[in-house]
Motif scaffolding. Sequence first.
Motif: not given
Length: 316
Positions: A121-132, A166-171, A173-184
């Motif tokens: 369980v982690t932050s959405s930042y860990a799932g950004m497209d450019d994050q390994p 690793v299966i990461a769950f983003f505590r 996570w926001s639908e609004t941010k997903r629509l605003q940022d293609y890397k989200y």
Amino acid sequence: MKIEQPPWMPNILYRAIKEQHASYDKGDSDFTVTELIRPAWQAALQRKHHDEIEELADERIWSLFGSAIHSFIEKSAQENDTTEKRLYIKRMGYKISGQMDHMEFHQYDHGWERNLYDWKVTSSYAGMDDQPAKPEWEQQLNLLKLLYDNQDYVNVHLHYITNMYVIAFFRDWSETKRLQDYKYPKHPYAQFQISAWNQSDAEEFLIDRIKLNLQADYEVAGQKVITLLCSPEERWHKPDTWAAKSPGAKRAQKVFPTLKEATDWVNAKPLGKKTYDIEHRPGEDTRCMKYCNVNRFCPHYKELIKEQIEQTKEAA
């Protein structure tokens, strides 16, 4: 460790958090994989001051969520799966343990695969497209693989782990941010495939971490000069920056690593300082200040607090 109930927390939630904490058992081991991949100084302080550590129950909410995820996935396991299994090996005379979250076995017509999974369980930042995948995830799963490969019942030619995830769950996570940022992150969870090390590299890493933790234990006990304070990377250090802003604006036009660069940029603009203010944004050791439950025992943290007090006095 003492977990304190804040006055705003319902009793049933507090009891659940205490029960979740009490259910953890590292077994008959000297070090766990989780301990060994932490900063050695922090892990040594946690071992020494375990009975003195105090946490607000609020700080363990996401740990409770993680345990709930583990529980429901464990109930969904199939016949050939292995879940929540603690493994042990001995190195340098010390017993090392680690717990596998989930291992699944698939048999096909012309082959098979054995997949090791770990839930986070982690932050959405860990799932950004450019994050390994985080380095500590890679370290953890490769140490678990090493433990598994060294069990007496394992024939590495027949039972070896073929894939690690690793299966990461983003505590947050926001639908609004997903629509605003293609890397989200596109979903509230993501799967990260973890690269496998060869066994000699995994063994070398394990031995190095054991040695480092033993040295940290000696230093924390006052038997050696302190040399192992957490590194800037381990402290999640953010350096000072200087932001050029229009007067009254919340957002900066540009952020610079030095005051000189900010000043040069402002002076090069029409009307210069009449158009922009320069705001100093102090850096921070984020882990020390917000995410370390033994910081009050650490000389580095005490120095940070001392500096903050002095800066506050100067500003006044």
